[in-house]
Design a protein around this motif. Sequence first.
Motif, PDB file in Angstrom:
ATOM      1  N   ALA A 199      12.367   5.988   3.487  1.00 12.36           N
ATOM      2  CA  ALA A 199      13.739   6.432   3.251  1.00 12.36           C
ATOM      3  C   ALA A 199      14.179   6.150   1.821  1.00 12.36           C
ATOM      4  N   ASP A 200      13.831   4.973   1.303  1.00 11.37           N
ATOM      5  CA  ASP A 200      14.227   4.607  -0.063  1.00 11.37           C
ATOM      6  C   ASP A 200      13.576   5.518  -1.101  1.00 11.37           C
ATOM      7  N   SER A 201      12.374   6.006  -0.805  1.00 13.43           N
ATOM      8  CA  SER A 201      11.640   6.845  -1.758  1.00 13.43           C
ATOM      9  C   SER A 201      11.756   8.331  -1.445  1.00 13.43           C
ATOM     10  N   GLY A 202      12.415   8.668  -0.316  1.00 13.09           N
ATOM     11  CA  GLY A 202      12.576  10.071   0.053  1.00 13.09           C
ATOM     12  C   GLY A 202      11.273  10.748   0.423  1.00 13.09           C
ATOM     13  N   ARG A 203      10.353  10.032   1.073  1.00 13.76           N
ATOM     14  CA  ARG A 203       9.052  10.585   1.417  1.00 13.76           C
ATOM     15  C   ARG A 203       9.011  11.017   2.888  1.00 13.76           C
ATOM     16  N   LEU A 204       8.144  12.001   3.154  1.00 18.53           N
ATOM     17  CA  LEU A 204       7.908  12.428   4.522  1.00 18.53           C
ATOM     18  C   LEU A 204       7.165  11.336   5.275  1.00 18.53           C
ATOM     19  N   VAL A 205       7.254  11.363   6.590  1.00 16.42           N
ATOM     20  CA  VAL A 205       6.621  10.343   7.424  1.00 16.42           C
ATOM     21  C   VAL A 205       5.773  11.003   8.503  1.00 16.42           C
ATOM     22  N   LEU A 206       4.548  10.537   8.640  1.00 17.54           N
ATOM     23  CA  LEU A 206       3.671  10.935   9.735  1.00 17.54           C
ATOM     24  C   LEU A 206       3.066   9.668  10.313  1.00 17.54           C
ATOM     25  N   PHE A 207       2.932   9.611  11.641  1.00 18.35           N
ATOM     26  CA  PHE A 207       2.239   8.459  12.200  1.00 18.35           C
ATOM     27  C   PHE A 207       1.631   8.806  13.552  1.00 18.35           C
ATOM     28  N   ASP A 208       0.513   8.145  13.837  1.00 21.87           N
ATOM     29  CA  ASP A 208      -0.141   8.241  15.142  1.00 21.87           C
ATOM     30  C   ASP A 208       0.384   7.102  16.004  1.00 21.87           C
ATOM     31  N   LEU A 209       0.932   7.451  17.139  1.00 19.69           N
ATOM     32  CA  LEU A 209       1.472   6.441  18.049  1.00 19.69           C
ATOM     33  C   LEU A 209       0.419   6.132  19.107  1.00 19.69           C
ATOM     34  N   ARG A 210      -0.066   4.904  19.114  1.00 22.62           N
ATOM     35  CA  ARG A 210      -1.118   4.493  20.038  1.00 22.62           C
ATOM     36  C   ARG A 210      -0.514   3.982  21.348  1.00 22.62           C
ATOM     37  N   ARG A 211      -1.012   4.483  22.443  1.00 18.36           N
ATOM     38  CA  ARG A 211      -0.483   4.046  23.737  1.00 18.36           C
ATOM     39  C   ARG A 211      -1.008   2.649  24.080  1.00 18.36           C
ATOM     40  N   PRO A 212      -0.142   1.775  24.551  1.00 20.71           N
ATOM     41  CA  PRO A 212      -0.588   0.427  24.937  1.00 20.71           C
ATOM     42  C   PRO A 212      -1.530   0.493  26.137  1.00 20.71           C
ATOM     43  N   SER A 228       0.827  -1.202   0.000  1.00 18.60           N
ATOM     44  CA  SER A 228       0.000   0.000   0.000  1.00 18.60           C
ATOM     45  C   SER A 228       0.866   1.259   0.000  1.00 18.60           C
ATOM     46  N   PHE A 229       1.939   1.260   0.776  1.00 16.79           N
ATOM     47  CA  PHE A 229       2.822   2.428   0.805  1.00 16.79           C
ATOM     48  C   PHE A 229       3.603   2.553  -0.492  1.00 16.79           C
ATOM     49  N   GLU A 230       3.972   1.430  -1.087  1.00 17.92           N
ATOM     50  CA  GLU A 230       4.656   1.483  -2.379  1.00 17.92           C
ATOM     51  C   GLU A 230       3.724   2.054  -3.449  1.00 17.92           C
ATOM     52  N   LYS A 231       2.439   1.711  -3.374  1.00 11.08           N
ATOM     53  CA  LYS A 231       1.459   2.269  -4.305  1.00 11.08           C
ATOM     54  C   LYS A 231       1.318   3.779  -4.108  1.00 11.08           C
ATOM     55  N   ALA A 232       1.329   4.231  -2.846  1.00  9.33           N
ATOM     56  CA  ALA A 232       1.239   5.663  -2.564  1.00  9.33           C
ATOM     57  C   ALA A 232       2.426   6.409  -3.152  1.00  9.33           C
ATOM     58  N   VAL A 233       3.591   5.796  -3.109  1.00  6.01           N
ATOM     59  CA  VAL A 233       4.783   6.402  -3.714  1.00  6.01           C
ATOM     60  C   VAL A 233       4.641   6.455  -5.226  1.00  6.01           C
ATOM     61  N   GLU A 234       4.109   5.377  -5.828  1.00 10.42           N
ATOM     62  CA  GLU A 234       3.965   5.313  -7.284  1.00 10.42           C
ATOM     63  C   GLU A 234       3.064   6.414  -7.818  1.00 10.42           C
ATOM     64  N   VAL A 235       2.002   6.754  -7.092  1.00  5.36           N
ATOM     65  CA  VAL A 235       1.057   7.765  -7.580  1.00  5.36           C
ATOM     66  C   VAL A 235       1.481   9.177  -7.209  1.00  5.36           C
ATOM     67  N   GLY A 236       2.663   9.321  -6.615  1.00  6.63           N
ATOM     68  CA  GLY A 236       3.190  10.666  -6.378  1.00  6.63           C
ATOM     69  C   GLY A 236       2.930  11.250  -5.007  1.00  6.63           C
TER      70      GLY A 236
END
Length: 268
Positions: free
Chosen positions: A127-140, A53-61
């Motif tokens: 990192a391989d695609s040079g994309r920005l990263v955002l994530f929600d960190l869920r507390r256990p 899914s992330f590779e597809k997101a990179v493919e579409v720009g």
Amino acid sequence: MLGLYLSVLFPLYLVPLGMYSPCIKEAGTLGPPPSLIGHKGAPMLAPENTVLSFEKAVEVGGAGLETDVRISYDGVPFLMHDSTLRRTTDVGESDPFGTGSSLSESERSSIQNQSIPSLAQFLEVAADSGRLVLFDLRRPPSGHPYNVSYINTTLQVVLTHINSSQVNMEASCRLRFQLKSAYDCSLMPFTNYTYDFKGVIDYIFSSRTHLTTLGVLGPLDTQWLQDNSILGCPHPHIPSDHFSLLAQLELAPPLTHPLNGLHMPVHR
């Protein structure tokens, strides 16, 4: 009568031609288009929160990749939006790939070997695609062995998999931000209120040395939530599962030059 009708209708038809709207611009004057962020990757093209899914997101720009991170009992941060595996995996004999019809035969074959990605795998794709990263960190949940240390454990993975240029920059330029939270934990017991999670994942930070907190928007009345049997949001009366945060901050007055060895604050 028809002539009168047309004589009124025709000017009304021409009125928009003389109107100005800042939303209407010539093609050559348009600014750059907004950047696209792959929310859980590209879930309309491949199963959400998977490497494909992330590779597809990179493919579409996509300019960035967004995901949700949880931590396992053995301390491995992994990608999962829900608190259970039922919806997005084959646990419980559900169909985890509702978008399978959009995949090619080779992609469907690779899907058979897909597993829940770790945060490390996600960061490697970014990192391989040079994309920005955002994530929600869920507390256990309480009782989880990483309930307290989950943030530091996750940060360690991020620092380990950051690209070399960023590592060099961080090593040569370390900033001490001296931040503080505008909200006290005892005041705001939760900022995210869903059916399976209630906790603090939203914050307002400010400089300890340059800003003073004058006031904050208080929490929802927990008694009201109980009286109305609101077990989670979104709800007809509360459209978002994230509660609003608002803080009024004041810029701290600067210090004058030392006078007899003492710093005298200026008057407001």
